[in-house]
Design a protein around this motif. Structure first.
Motif, PDB file in Angstrom:
ATOM      1  N   HIS A  57      -1.204  -2.647   0.827  1.00 28.37           N
ATOM      2  CA  HIS A  57      -1.528  -1.560   1.738  1.00 28.37           C
ATOM      3  C   HIS A  57      -0.330  -1.340   2.656  1.00 28.37           C
ATOM      4  O   HIS A  57       0.181  -2.282   3.254  1.00 28.37           O
ATOM      5  CB  HIS A  57      -2.771  -1.950   2.541  1.00 28.37           C
ATOM      6  N   SER A  58       0.100  -0.070   2.745  1.00 28.80           N
ATOM      7  CA  SER A  58       1.321   0.188   3.514  1.00 28.80           C
ATOM      8  C   SER A  58       1.113  -0.010   5.014  1.00 28.80           C
ATOM      9  O   SER A  58       2.088  -0.172   5.745  1.00 28.80           O
ATOM     10  CB  SER A  58       1.843   1.590   3.231  1.00 28.80           C
ATOM     11  N   GLY A  59      -0.128   0.013   5.467  1.00 31.76           N
ATOM     12  CA  GLY A  59      -0.372  -0.270   6.878  1.00 31.76           C
ATOM     13  C   GLY A  59      -0.125  -1.734   7.182  1.00 31.76           C
ATOM     14  O   GLY A  59       0.552  -2.090   8.144  1.00 31.76           O
ATOM     15  N   VAL A  60      -0.617  -2.592   6.312  1.00 33.73           N
ATOM     16  CA  VAL A  60      -0.530  -4.032   6.545  1.00 33.73           C
ATOM     17  C   VAL A  60       0.869  -4.566   6.210  1.00 33.73           C
ATOM     18  O   VAL A  60       1.387  -5.444   6.880  1.00 33.73           O
ATOM     19  CB  VAL A  60      -1.602  -4.765   5.705  1.00 33.73           C
ATOM     20  N   PHE A  61       1.476  -3.999   5.149  1.00 36.43           N
ATOM     21  CA  PHE A  61       2.731  -4.591   4.672  1.00 36.43           C
ATOM     22  C   PHE A  61       3.977  -3.716   4.847  1.00 36.43           C
ATOM     23  O   PHE A  61       5.076  -4.153   4.528  1.00 36.43           O
ATOM     24  CB  PHE A  61       2.574  -5.019   3.213  1.00 36.43           C
ATOM     25  N   GLY A  62       3.790  -2.474   5.309  1.00 34.79           N
ATOM     26  CA  GLY A  62       4.952  -1.614   5.531  1.00 34.79           C
ATOM     27  C   GLY A  62       5.872  -2.201   6.585  1.00 34.79           C
ATOM     28  O   GLY A  62       5.433  -2.466   7.697  1.00 34.79           O
ATOM     29  N   GLY A  63       7.144  -2.429   6.244  1.00 31.40           N
ATOM     30  CA  GLY A  63       8.095  -3.032   7.170  1.00 31.40           C
ATOM     31  C   GLY A  63       8.128  -4.541   7.072  1.00 31.40           C
ATOM     32  O   GLY A  63       9.049  -5.177   7.572  1.00 31.40           O
ATOM     33  N   VAL A  64       7.109  -5.115   6.417  1.00 37.50           N
ATOM     34  CA  VAL A  64       6.991  -6.575   6.341  1.00 37.50           C
ATOM     35  C   VAL A  64       7.653  -7.108   5.069  1.00 37.50           C
ATOM     36  O   VAL A  64       8.238  -8.190   5.077  1.00 37.50           O
ATOM     37  CB  VAL A  64       5.487  -6.979   6.387  1.00 37.50           C
ATOM     38  N   VAL A  65       7.561  -6.330   3.996  1.00 40.65           N
ATOM     39  CA  VAL A  65       8.106  -6.798   2.718  1.00 40.65           C
ATOM     40  C   VAL A  65       9.191  -5.863   2.192  1.00 40.65           C
ATOM     41  O   VAL A  65       9.296  -4.710   2.611  1.00 40.65           O
ATOM     42  CB  VAL A  65       6.999  -6.907   1.640  1.00 40.65           C
TER      43      VAL A  65
END
Lengths: 474, 474
Positions: A229-237
């Protein structure tokens, strides 16, 4: 001999109505090879040819190719209809290829009339699926043979027919069959003729002596085990799609220039002789703009457009598998994406060299992204370009035949696409191949309202007879 | 009062089996809101809540939202189940939101057990679709109310329930309903509580006070009127896909850095106070690596990972509509392609400013490609970020309740995703919203084998009672 051809031409003129009826009969068989439920129609079409050919005294062999999995069902492949007429050692032997399957077609796709009912229009079009691709040419050869028989004219060459039913669906098994039969059924072939392409324009007949090859690539970039989900993982991975798009953007620019170093090094130099062959061809950039309903042409002159299509490589980005592709909005970070592109190759590019350059370059470009995802680049399939000398006797015969029927010199053309079977025939039969089109540039082979002009169909049948004669005259 | 809470806690401990039976009963109703054929099950679930609530003396109103077109059929939207319990002017009024619809689930997706049959595992998981998202919390509130009644404990707050049946399918009509009922059904709301997110880790409860916003963009690039064959047109035309990929490659780098000038200018500065809030949280990069089965983390420290998720914007490329997306190889030049990406926004980014920067930059980048194709960039939808002060009384009550049940301070967290209804409630009801999760980080809300830990479920029900009490104590 000329008198006999005149007689033949007159017969063709006088029997147009019958020839069109025959075309209507085969168009009415919806031999769509890519649809499992219509496979029986493809086989029916093969059987139609078999009995028609047997009635003409042709020795027929149905080469069975086994089964295929399609739409989850195991269904039989349609046979390759092999035919032999004449085995006179004093005559040249001509192998003729065509295909009796067609592309899908539904009235609802935007056809003006029912696609599997041949309709003759007032402006001289014979509209129906398969009319030009490739049923018109296939039965044209048989009607030519029948006309000779009715007129009592001896066939001046030995004929070897090879009509397949899977051309629109990957020609499964055909290459192996040709290899298998090269020294058997196809033995002693002097020349091969394929009638399955089109004139350059709409008014002048042509002979085609070159095709581009194609190397098709998959760039697979993988990251997490599942979509995120781009909300949870956007910028994180590190996202696979980001790295893939970076790499894909480094392959070609908007003008069509390929950015892979070394790729153009293998392209044959443009000689002054070749330069001359582009002059005076019946081709207009305007026609493309009008067909595409948009001026997105990369080149200003007709000559440059044709060079781009015929003698320079090109690279097209086709799409991405694994990413979001529907309408609307989905906030997914795809876990694994596969970018697809292909390179059209030209003389004297080598498949292996192209692959080396492509894989090395993409690997380097991916490294520059510093992505922690993993990449895998593969050439999924490749087909070599093909180039025949337009001065070969087979082409001289074709050229003389054109002159005889159309009272004009043919245009000598190449094609931007591939007809892989051309190379197979050339290599396996060790005989020159002539691409001798019947249809015109705007026939719409795979499109709605496919047609063959009555003019092209009738004169094409004449051309076949003249070509046989000119082969014999060589 | 404390004694009464103790009594309540003991009751919850003693009635675990019944609470789990109740969860099993609602999990067994496959209220999948995105499937037309299961819409009746969603409505059945709404009706189940209605009668359960009425039996508890709750005044219920089913807010009907009209019809919806789904899979070509016109079907009724499930009702929003509104409930009112107590209207004592001496008490605070609490609005509670939850949803009774669920994501799709099939055993064949990879579930270990039937998704709509709740299974209690030996290691304490209650496995079933909707167990944690969001049926556990929804019936948790009702079981809390029932327990108070059975024990003869007065409910210390007025309750306003708002349970919707379309959360997993865009919450159609809910925003309008809240607007409509803000001064009616929801009148006098002092605090709002949403239980529809998760703990940061798997061991410590948390209160959530921030969400990122989202602006979703479509970049449409058009060229020819119809798809072209790459053999015939490769190198001849400006291809829409080439220009689109060029532009998409200019948006973000592999490390997640957004390349659009000015975008970071609006991001709130990181203060030393905020810096402190990242210390000591129960979050490990290792857990993500293990969940994703791959180390594609963009950041080395836990703190940087959380900052990337919570307080910095991110840009994800989701996919391309109109291009080739299947497996295999297709030599198409797509005529029109739509690139999709979204930007997660954070305080103090303004939606309009983001749009201006994005559209200006993409237009410039497209011009640099010199493509003759045409481009159209649109923000398809946008939702603002949300940020509440963790020092608000609503959070103090939540915090005290956590302490009471779990004997620990809660973690204060933010989320990377959006829960748009949070902002709607805050703006329309003009009351602070607390996100008070029941489930744990690894519940797998939208995934296979969704579960809520028995520990979280039972203690979550205790927490709800404690929270009511602490609201009353403020």
């Amino acid at each position: 001999m000329t008198d006999k051809l005149e007689e033949y031409f007159q017969y063709v003129e006088d029997n147009q109505a019958f020839f069109i009826e025959q075309l209507a009969e085969v168009v009415a068989i919806p031999s769509v090879s890519c649809e499992a439920e219509r496979r029986s129609e493809v086989i029916k079409m093969g059987n139609w040819l078999e009995s028609r050919m047997k009635a003409l005294g042709v020795t027929v062999k149905l080469a069975e190719l086994g089964d295929q999995m399609l739409e989850g069902k195991k269904i039989p492949l349609p046979p390759v209809v092999l035919g032999k007429y004449g085995e006179d050692p004093a005559k040249k032997t001509l192998t003729i290829y065509g295909h009796y399957d067609v592309q899908p077609a539904n009235f609802s796709d935007g056809w003006d009339t029912e696609p599997f009912t041949l309709v003759e229009t007032e402006d001289g079009r014979l509209v129906g699926r398969g009319s030009t691709d490739d049923k018109g040419p296939v039965i044209g050869w048989l009607l030519c043979l029948e006309a000779h028989q009715k007129l009592g004219i001896e066939i001046p060459v030995n004929l070897n027919f090879c009509f397949e039913g899977m051309e629109e669906s990957g020609s499964i098994g055909l290459e192996e069959l040709i290899h298998e039969e090269a020294d058997k059924w196809f033995k002693n072939t002097n020349y091969t003729c394929i009638c399955d392409n089109y004139w350059l324009g709409t008014t002048k007949p042509c002979l085609t002596y070159g095709l581009r090859g194609n190397n098709y690539y998959h760039i697979e970039v993988s990251g997490p085990a599942a979509d995120l989900h781009s909300g949870v993982f956007g910028g994180v991975v590190h996202e696979p799609m980001t790295a893939l798009i970076q790499v894909m953007s480094k392959l070609v620019d908007s003008h069509g220039k390929i950015l892979i170093p070394g790729l153009y090094d293998q392209v044959a130099e443009l000689t002054p002789e070749e330069e001359k062959t582009y002059e005076g061809l019946s081709f207009k950039n305007e026609d493309i703009i009008s067909d595409l309903k948009s001026d997105v042409l990369a080149h200003k002159s007709e000559t440059d457009t044709l060079k781009a299509r015929w003698r320079y490589p090109s690279l097209s980005l086709h799409g991405v598998e694994g990413a979001f592709y529907s309408s609307g909005c989905k906030t997914v970070i795809p876990a694994k994406v596969i970018g697809k592109f292909s390179i059209r190759s030209v003389p004297n590019m080598e498949i292996d060299t192209i692959n080396e350059l492509v894989i090395k370059y993409i690997t380097e470009q991916f490294a520059l992204t510093e992505s922690k995802c993993t990449i895998n680049v593969k050439c999924e399939h490749s087909g070599r370009w093909w180039y025949a000398s337009p001065n070969h006797p087979n082409y001289i015969a074709g050229s003389r035949a054109v002159k005889r029927v159309f009272n004009t010199e043919p245009e000598f053309t190449r094609e931007g696409g591939s007809i892989p079977i051309t190379i197979t025939f050339e290599e396996e039969l060790k005989a020159n191949v002539l691409l001798l089109p019947m249809g015109s540039a705007n026939d719409g082979a795979h499109s709605t309202n496919e047609k063959v002009n009555k003019y092209n169909y009738i004169n094409g049948i004449k051309l076949f007879g003249a070509y046989w004669q000119e082969i014999a005259n060589l």
